[in-house]
Structures are given as C-alpha cells and as structure tokens.
Design a protein around this motif. Structure first.
Motif, short mmCIF file in Angstrom:
data_model
loop_
_atom_site.label_atom_id
_atom_site.label_comp_id
_atom_site.label_asym_id
_atom_site.label_seq_id
_atom_site.Cartn_x
_atom_site.Cartn_y
_atom_site.Cartn_z
N ARG A 38 48.97 36.74 26.25
CA ARG A 38 47.63 37.14 26.70
C ARG A 38 47.58 38.62 27.02
O ARG A 38 46.65 39.33 26.66
N LYS A 39 48.62 39.12 27.70
CA LYS A 39 48.71 40.52 28.07
C LYS A 39 48.70 41.41 26.83
O LYS A 39 47.95 42.38 26.76
N ASN A 41 47.60 40.72 23.95
CA ASN A 41 46.35 40.57 23.20
C ASN A 41 45.18 41.23 23.90
O ASN A 41 44.06 41.17 23.41
N GLU A 43 43.83 40.39 26.76
CA GLU A 43 42.96 39.43 27.43
C GLU A 43 42.96 39.66 28.93
O GLU A 43 43.86 40.29 29.48
N VAL A 44 41.97 39.14 29.61
CA VAL A 44 41.85 39.30 31.05
C VAL A 44 42.96 38.52 31.74
O VAL A 44 43.22 37.37 31.43
N ASP A 45 43.61 39.18 32.69
CA ASP A 45 44.64 38.54 33.50
C ASP A 45 43.93 37.83 34.64
O ASP A 45 43.36 38.47 35.52
N THR A 51 41.52 43.60 32.80
CA THR A 51 41.82 43.53 31.38
C THR A 51 43.07 44.34 31.13
O THR A 51 43.17 45.48 31.56
N LYS A 54 45.46 46.47 24.99
CA LYS A 54 45.43 45.79 23.70
C LYS A 54 46.80 45.87 23.06
O LYS A 54 47.53 46.81 23.22
N LYS A 58 45.93 38.21 17.71
CA LYS A 58 46.04 36.80 18.06
C LYS A 58 46.52 35.98 16.87
O LYS A 58 45.74 35.49 16.09
#
Length: 65
Positions: A38-39, A41, A43-45, A51, A54, A58
């Motif tokens: 997620r990090k 990509n 994405e919000v933690d 955020t 990037k 994905k």
C-alpha cells in the motif's frame, strides 16, 4: 502458486515480533507485506491518514509481477 521462503535469519526476529503482537507469524508477515505494498502504491496509510509516496504500480491485485 509461488510461495517464497523467508530467510532463516529473519525467523527469530519475526517470531519475537509476532509474540509481542500476540499473533501468528504468518498473520504478521501478511500484514507487513500488505502495508508495504500500500505504501509503495501511494495509498493512504490508515494508521495516520497520510498519503504515502507513489511507487510500484498495482500489480498485486491483478496477480501480475
């Protein structure tokens, strides 16, 4: 399905962390890997609502490499 092996030197570290968090090593490793994906990509933690930067596209959801 591809099942990578964890390096032997990481097992004691993961075991100790899993004991501290009172969860199986497999659950801990899964959680850690998903958080890092997620990090990377961007994405919000959810833990701090920020955020992160990037990174990797994905591909995990699509089963790609």
């Amino acid at each position: 399905m591809y099942s990578p092996k964890v390096k032997e030197d990481l097992i004691p570290i993961l075991h100790k962390l899993a004991q501290q968090e009172q969860k199986p090593i497999t659950a801990l490793v899964d959680e850690m890997i998903r958080a890092e994906i997620r990090k990377r990509n961007g994405e919000v933690d959810a833990s701090n609502n920020e955020t992160v930067s990037k990174g990797v596209k994905k591909t995990a959801d699509a089963g790609g490499s």
